[in-house]
Motif scaffolding. Sequence first.
Motif, PDB file in Angstrom:
ATOM      1  N   THR A 142       0.829  -1.212   0.000  1.00 15.38           N
ATOM      2  CA  THR A 142       0.000   0.000   0.000  1.00 15.38           C
ATOM      3  C   THR A 142       0.863   1.261   0.000  1.00 15.38           C
ATOM      4  O   THR A 142       0.487   2.273  -0.609  1.00 15.38           O
ATOM      5  N   GLN A 143       2.025   1.236   0.653  1.00 18.43           N
ATOM      6  CA  GLN A 143       2.939   2.376   0.597  1.00 18.43           C
ATOM      7  C   GLN A 143       3.432   2.599  -0.837  1.00 18.43           C
ATOM      8  O   GLN A 143       3.473   3.745  -1.325  1.00 18.43           O
ATOM      9  N   ARG A 144       3.795   1.517  -1.511  1.00 17.63           N
ATOM     10  CA  ARG A 144       4.256   1.625  -2.899  1.00 17.63           C
ATOM     11  C   ARG A 144       3.156   2.199  -3.784  1.00 17.63           C
ATOM     12  O   ARG A 144       3.407   3.083  -4.616  1.00 17.63           O
ATOM     13  N   ALA A 145       1.948   1.697  -3.625  1.00 14.35           N
ATOM     14  CA  ALA A 145       0.847   2.154  -4.470  1.00 14.35           C
ATOM     15  C   ALA A 145       0.581   3.643  -4.267  1.00 14.35           C
ATOM     16  O   ALA A 145       0.319   4.379  -5.230  1.00 14.35           O
ATOM     17  N   ALA A 146       0.619   4.096  -3.005  1.00 12.46           N
ATOM     18  CA  ALA A 146       0.359   5.506  -2.727  1.00 12.46           C
ATOM     19  C   ALA A 146       1.431   6.405  -3.340  1.00 12.46           C
ATOM     20  O   ALA A 146       1.152   7.555  -3.709  1.00 12.46           O
ATOM     21  N   ARG A 147       2.647   5.882  -3.462  1.00  9.23           N
ATOM     22  CA  ARG A 147       3.742   6.657  -4.059  1.00  9.23           C
ATOM     23  C   ARG A 147       3.709   6.619  -5.582  1.00  9.23           C
ATOM     24  O   ARG A 147       4.037   7.610  -6.251  1.00  9.23           O
ATOM     25  N   LEU A 161      -4.082   2.576   2.225  1.00 11.45           N
ATOM     26  CA  LEU A 161      -2.907   2.650   3.097  1.00 11.45           C
ATOM     27  C   LEU A 161      -3.322   3.004   4.514  1.00 11.45           C
ATOM     28  O   LEU A 161      -2.800   2.444   5.494  1.00 11.45           O
ATOM     29  N   ALA A 162      -4.277   3.940   4.647  1.00 14.43           N
ATOM     30  CA  ALA A 162      -4.785   4.274   5.985  1.00 14.43           C
ATOM     31  C   ALA A 162      -5.344   3.035   6.673  1.00 14.43           C
ATOM     32  O   ALA A 162      -5.119   2.815   7.872  1.00 14.43           O
ATOM     33  N   GLN A 163      -6.060   2.191   5.918  1.00 13.78           N
ATOM     34  CA  GLN A 163      -6.607   0.959   6.498  1.00 13.78           C
ATOM     35  C   GLN A 163      -5.498   0.019   6.965  1.00 13.78           C
ATOM     36  O   GLN A 163      -5.621  -0.645   7.999  1.00 13.78           O
TER      37      GLN A 163
END
Length: 404
Positions: A142-147, A161-163
């Motif tokens: 999720t960190q990668r996707a948000a970036r 990512l918050a979840q």
Amino acid sequence: MTTEQQLKPGQRVERLRRAVGLSRERLANLSGLSATTVKFIENGRRSLTLRAAQQMAPHLGVRDLGDLFGPSVALSLGGRASHPAVDEVRRALTAWHLALDGEPESTDYLRGAVDSAWQTWHTSRHQRTAAGEILPGLLLATQRAARLHSGDDRRTSLALLAQAYHLAQAYLAWHGDRELVWLTVDRGMNAALDADDPLAIAQATWYAAHLLRAVGRGDEALERLREARSLIEPRIADGGPEWAEILADLHLCAALTRSRTGDQGAWSDWDTARSIVDRALPEGFVGLRTRVSRPLVNVYAVMCAVDLGDPDEAQRRAHALDPASIPSTERRGRHYVELARSADLEGAKEATLHLLARAEATSPETVRYSPAAQDLITRLSQESPASIRAEAVDLARRMNATDL
């Protein structure tokens, strides 16, 4: 006449509290304890644990815990039990990926992964072990996707990512470093705000409020919850069931926060949550991640009654609630712990032990890492009548009660 050295820890707490001019309710609020807990510590119906002493000491003007425990009490400095996967989760939370390449996972894939992780949390008997295995990879994805995503996909990735951070907070809540829990709250809130998603922001606020309450900032928690409700309420009429689900959850969190400080206004928030669930959610509805449902609302009623120090009301509320209907193994285990706390309020040691055993059979890790369950088990192993003491000691050993 009782001399200073003969005073029991609870008597010392009461004397110091009166000396600094605090009511029980005010001391409880400042310390992140319930008013009932402070009351029962003072009158000797509950032992003063090291954790509770550390929470109260700054507000009682105490710098040496010997002032609370007295010269004859030996203190164990072993600390809270910690889960074996904490180090791996810590590494995942504190890894900074300065350079990323490749393609991110799709938002559909990530949504499925997040939902599956929450489903595992709610259905596994060993939810912390299961979550500890899932979290490092989920956080990285999720960190990668948000970036790496952009536009609407980035906003969706941030909400997911918050979840992932919320699941990390649930995993860490009863063990590990307090700083890590704060980190998950801060990261989860920032991701939700960056997503600019009212549902994500409201849910991040729910998680933040639980931590604020736990550290004695209950008034701040209630204010944040009011702000979150103002984001959700205007959208209830036109939104889907997830909007009503989150609104009900915010009111349930407020009810629990009020009950922990002895505020009978808790029942107003609880009743509002019940009304929302009854009116706005379909029969049989269960929130995938929150587990908001009709049975969960009744679980909160029992929790509020226990925290308000009313075992009769807790038992009345629990009478018609079939534990098997609670749509979460972890929540079902916690419900048995709450019933054990209710029995403890009445001094019913046999019932307390029976209910803790039911909690262990339902969700061993809920009992092993719950401070309330650990306190009950420790006291039972030390104070139970001979007829059940061996059983209590055996349960304490299985559950690693830290004060043995």
